[in-house]
Design a protein around this motif. Structure first.
Motif, PDB file in Angstrom:
ATOM      1  N   ASN A  96       0.065  -5.775  -1.120  1.00  0.00           N
ATOM      2  CA  ASN A  96       0.555  -4.421  -1.368  1.00  0.00           C
ATOM      3  C   ASN A  96      -0.624  -3.523  -1.755  1.00  0.00           C
ATOM      4  N   PRO A  97      -1.514  -3.226  -0.795  1.00  0.00           N
ATOM      5  CA  PRO A  97      -2.767  -2.543  -1.147  1.00  0.00           C
ATOM      6  C   PRO A  97      -2.572  -1.144  -1.716  1.00  0.00           C
ATOM      7  N   SER A  98      -1.476  -0.475  -1.338  1.00  0.00           N
ATOM      8  CA  SER A  98      -1.357   0.920  -1.783  1.00  0.00           C
ATOM      9  C   SER A  98      -1.036   1.039  -3.275  1.00  0.00           C
ATOM     10  N   GLN A  99      -0.806  -0.090  -3.979  1.00  0.00           N
ATOM     11  CA  GLN A  99      -0.607  -0.001  -5.435  1.00  0.00           C
ATOM     12  C   GLN A  99      -1.918   0.345  -6.153  1.00  0.00           C
ATOM     13  N   PHE A 100      -3.071   0.175  -5.462  1.00  0.00           N
ATOM     14  CA  PHE A 100      -4.365   0.412  -6.121  1.00  0.00           C
ATOM     15  C   PHE A 100      -4.863   1.823  -5.857  1.00  0.00           C
ATOM     16  N   ASP A 101      -5.540   2.366  -6.861  1.00  0.00           N
ATOM     17  CA  ASP A 101      -6.248   3.628  -6.630  1.00  0.00           C
ATOM     18  C   ASP A 101      -7.735   3.389  -6.936  1.00  0.00           C
ATOM     19  N   VAL A 102      -8.090   3.281  -8.235  1.00  0.00           N
ATOM     20  CA  VAL A 102      -9.474   2.943  -8.575  1.00  0.00           C
ATOM     21  C   VAL A 102      -9.481   1.552  -9.210  1.00  0.00           C
ATOM     22  N   ILE A 103     -10.422   0.720  -8.757  1.00  0.00           N
ATOM     23  CA  ILE A 103     -10.598  -0.623  -9.325  1.00  0.00           C
ATOM     24  C   ILE A 103     -11.977  -0.662  -9.969  1.00  0.00           C
ATOM     25  N   VAL A 104     -12.068  -1.197 -11.196  1.00  0.00           N
ATOM     26  CA  VAL A 104     -13.387  -1.414 -11.787  1.00  0.00           C
ATOM     27  C   VAL A 104     -13.527  -2.900 -12.085  1.00  0.00           C
ATOM     28  N   THR A 105     -14.712  -3.450 -11.794  1.00  0.00           N
ATOM     29  CA  THR A 105     -14.884  -4.874 -12.016  1.00  0.00           C
ATOM     30  C   THR A 105     -16.364  -5.263 -12.084  1.00  0.00           C
ATOM     31  N   GLU A 106     -16.604  -6.494 -12.523  1.00  0.00           N
ATOM     32  CA  GLU A 106     -17.993  -6.954 -12.675  1.00  0.00           C
ATOM     33  C   GLU A 106     -18.603  -7.289 -11.309  1.00  0.00           C
ATOM     34  N   ASN A 107     -19.874  -7.607 -11.313  1.00  0.00           N
ATOM     35  CA  ASN A 107     -20.671  -7.679 -10.089  1.00  0.00           C
ATOM     36  C   ASN A 107     -20.145  -8.676  -9.038  1.00  0.00           C
ATOM     37  N   LEU A 108     -19.956  -9.926  -9.442  1.00  0.00           N
ATOM     38  CA  LEU A 108     -19.561 -10.956  -8.475  1.00  0.00           C
ATOM     39  C   LEU A 108     -18.146 -10.707  -7.926  1.00  0.00           C
ATOM     40  N   LYS A 157     -11.150   3.599   2.584  1.00  0.00           N
ATOM     41  CA  LYS A 157     -10.175   4.613   2.988  1.00  0.00           C
ATOM     42  C   LYS A 157      -9.860   4.414   4.458  1.00  0.00           C
ATOM     43  N   LEU A 158      -8.591   4.290   4.730  1.00  0.00           N
ATOM     44  CA  LEU A 158      -8.188   4.106   6.124  1.00  0.00           C
ATOM     45  C   LEU A 158      -7.944   5.472   6.746  1.00  0.00           C
ATOM     46  N   GLN A 159      -8.737   5.800   7.762  1.00  0.00           N
ATOM     47  CA  GLN A 159      -8.505   7.070   8.470  1.00  0.00           C
ATOM     48  C   GLN A 159      -7.176   6.912   9.212  1.00  0.00           C
ATOM     49  N   PRO A 160      -6.255   7.862   9.056  1.00  0.00           N
ATOM     50  CA  PRO A 160      -4.935   7.696   9.679  1.00  0.00           C
ATOM     51  C   PRO A 160      -5.022   7.457  11.184  1.00  0.00           C
ATOM     52  N   GLN A 161      -6.078   8.005  11.823  1.00  0.00           N
ATOM     53  CA  GLN A 161      -6.208   7.829  13.291  1.00  0.00           C
ATOM     54  C   GLN A 161      -6.523   6.382  13.666  1.00  0.00           C
ATOM     55  N   LEU A 162      -6.942   5.577  12.652  1.00  0.00           N
ATOM     56  CA  LEU A 162      -7.390   4.212  12.968  1.00  0.00           C
ATOM     57  C   LEU A 162      -6.446   3.157  12.413  1.00  0.00           C
ATOM     58  N   ILE A 163      -5.231   3.557  12.083  1.00  0.00           N
ATOM     59  CA  ILE A 163      -4.320   2.649  11.388  1.00  0.00           C
ATOM     60  C   ILE A 163      -4.124   1.334  12.152  1.00  0.00           C
ATOM     61  N   SER A 164      -4.145   1.411  13.492  1.00  0.00           N
ATOM     62  CA  SER A 164      -3.905   0.171  14.238  1.00  0.00           C
ATOM     63  C   SER A 164      -5.133  -0.741  14.261  1.00  0.00           C
ATOM     64  N   SER A 165      -6.302  -0.258  13.755  1.00  0.00           N
ATOM     65  CA  SER A 165      -7.495  -1.134  13.685  1.00  0.00           C
ATOM     66  C   SER A 165      -7.454  -2.038  12.455  1.00  0.00           C
ATOM     67  N   SER A 166      -6.557  -1.735  11.495  1.00  0.00           N
ATOM     68  CA  SER A 166      -6.524  -2.527  10.265  1.00  0.00           C
ATOM     69  C   SER A 166      -6.036  -3.942  10.553  1.00  0.00           C
ATOM     70  N   SER A 167      -6.533  -4.886   9.748  1.00  0.00           N
ATOM     71  CA  SER A 167      -6.093  -6.271   9.905  1.00  0.00           C
ATOM     72  C   SER A 167      -4.710  -6.480   9.287  1.00  0.00           C
ATOM     73  N   ILE A 168      -4.167  -5.437   8.654  1.00  0.00           N
ATOM     74  CA  ILE A 168      -2.875  -5.536   7.971  1.00  0.00           C
ATOM     75  C   ILE A 168      -1.823  -4.730   8.747  1.00  0.00           C
ATOM     76  N   LYS A 169      -0.585  -5.240   8.726  1.00  0.00           N
ATOM     77  CA  LYS A 169       0.500  -4.559   9.451  1.00  0.00           C
ATOM     78  C   LYS A 169       0.750  -3.161   8.861  1.00  0.00           C
ATOM     79  N   GLU A 170       1.124  -2.238   9.725  1.00  0.00           N
ATOM     80  CA  GLU A 170       1.327  -0.852   9.286  1.00  0.00           C
ATOM     81  C   GLU A 170       2.319  -0.746   8.138  1.00  0.00           C
ATOM     82  N   GLU A 171       3.402  -1.557   8.187  1.00  0.00           N
ATOM     83  CA  GLU A 171       4.423  -1.436   7.133  1.00  0.00           C
ATOM     84  C   GLU A 171       3.899  -1.929   5.779  1.00  0.00           C
ATOM     85  N   VAL A 172       2.908  -2.810   5.784  1.00  0.00           N
ATOM     86  CA  VAL A 172       2.325  -3.271   4.517  1.00  0.00           C
ATOM     87  C   VAL A 172       1.345  -2.217   3.986  1.00  0.00           C
ATOM     88  N   LEU A 173       0.644  -1.563   4.912  1.00  0.00           N
ATOM     89  CA  LEU A 173      -0.344  -0.560   4.497  1.00  0.00           C
ATOM     90  C   LEU A 173       0.305   0.638   3.814  1.00  0.00           C
TER      91      LEU A 173
END
Ligand code: NAD
Length: 357
Positions: A231-243, A108-124
């Motif tokens: 396009n990370p915001s297309q995801f909400d919950v992801i389920v997957t195997e261990n590796l 979860k990206l805290q809105p106050q830290l948006i500029s710390s993300s490695s992804i551009k704001e418009e992509v986030l």
């Protein structure tokens, strides 16, 4: 009375755990939740004392507790011990002994830290709030492994094996969490190539009939790795195997900026679990009062939410963290111009003070 085993571990673990406990004590007073904390050794410090990263005395306490809080384990001092005695093998044994099969890693990206993300704001996009549910006690990490000499030199194998019981129990956790969020679940697999993934896809698709409100989408892991960046915001919950989950949850966490902000929970059938920050023991900054304790403090929040089901108290912790960030306080890892830099202890004090408000 909730009995909580505390495993501060190594490096920054004890420093950040101290802040987590400070906040939980504030919660205990504010909400009259009785909690009892007992500390045990785990990781490098346990290797030093017992020659075992997860000694029987710690295991017994964890099995008897209502919940386990873990700081971080390992460090260069123990890098060269034999594989079965490494701190990481202690972690795997802890998870296995508690049967903690469902690993929840919110990115979860805290809105106050948006500029710390490695992804551009418009992509986030507007917000980033992904929950990765990773199967934690099966697959290639726990399947049969071995080596043998062949005519082409040494060969080695790790068996990726799953049964439907393992798939269903973790998928059920994921469907239920999706139901409490935005009713959107993505199964990540490699069903075009792997037989174990085909079993995952068949099983989860069948289960989706029990959850008509949840929209299930299946995605190959290579595509998921790309989509998380594209396009990370297309995801909400992801389920997957261990590796796959190990890799994707680290990738998702980087979208949010700093390791120092991210909690995790590993749950068993009864909701009992291990709650820990996703970062390691950070030996490079240990003992300097600069580690960010927020990941550990949020892990304490996840314990209240998922293990003890005290949502009001959990939300109080999440809000307290957000309020302290709103006021401009930052640890070194998330420091930005014109903000107020604070150390590990001060950050713990500020968040605990918010709880009393
Ligand atoms: P790490 O997560 O400890 O550190 C990576 C980088 O992030 C470092 O520069 C560190 O200073 C920084 N960092 C991490 N947590 C931070 C925090 N709370 N605040 C500010 N900065 C933070 O990973 P690593 O360096 O690869 O591993 C160090 C040790 O930790 C190794 O022995 C590794 O095996 C162990 N480890 C343990 C766990 C665990 O206990 N679950 C997880 C990962 C690594």
């Amino acid at each position: 009375m909730k009995k909580i085993v505390v495993l501060p571990g190594d490096g920054i673990g004890p420093e950040t755990m101290k802040q987590g406990l400070k906040v939980l004590r504030a919660i205990s007073e504010k909400y009259s939740v009785e909690m009892e904390f007992e500390e045990y050794l785990m990781g490098g410090c346990a290797i030093d004392k017992y020659d075992n990263p997860y000694p029987p005395v710690t295991e017994k306490a964890c099995l008897e507790a209502d919940s386990v809080l873990l700081g971080a384990v390992g460090g260069p001092k123990w890098d060269n011990v034999e594989a079965s005695k490494r701190a990481e093998s202690g972690l795997l044994r802890l998870r296995k002994s508690l049967n903690a099969f469902a690993n929840l890693r919110p990115a979860k990206l805290q809105p106050q830290l948006i500029s710390s993300s490695s992804i551009k704001e418009e992509v986030l996009g507007e917000s980033l709030d992904i929950m990765v549910v990773r199967e934690l006690t099966g697959g290639a990490y726990f399947g049969e492994k071995g080596r043998r000499e062949t005519e082409n030199g040494m060969s080695a194998w790790d068996l990726m094996i799953y049964n439907t019981v393992e798939i269903k129990r973790v998928s059920r956790v994921a469907f239920e969490i999706a139901g409490l969020r935005n009713n959107k679940l993505t199964l990540v697999d490699k069903a075009n190539v792997l037989e174990s993934s085909r079993l995952w896809r068949e099983t989860v698709t069948e289960m989706a009939k029990e959850y008509p409100d949840v929209m299930l989408n299946c995605m190959y892991v290579d595509n998921a790795a790309m989509q998380l960046i594209r396009n990370p915001s297309q995801f909400d919950v992801i389920v997957t195997e261990n590796l796959f989950g190990d890799i994707l949850s680290d990738e998702a966490s980087m979208l949010t900026g700093s390791l120092g902000m991210l909690p995790s929970a590993s749950l068993n059938e009864n909701g009992k679990g291990i709650f820990e920050p996703i970062h390691g023991s950070a030996p490079d900054i240990a003992g300097k009062n600069i580690a960010n304790p927020i990941a550990t403090i949020l892990s304490c929040g996840m314990m209240l939410q998922y293990s003890f089901k005290i949502n009001e108290a959990a939300n109080k912790i999440y809000d307290a963290v957000s309020n302290v960030l709103d006021k401009g306080y930052r640890c070194a890892d998330i420091m930005m111009p014109s903000m107020i830099r604070v150390g590990t202890e001060e950050m713990g004090d500020l968040i605990a003070a918010e709880i009393y408000k």
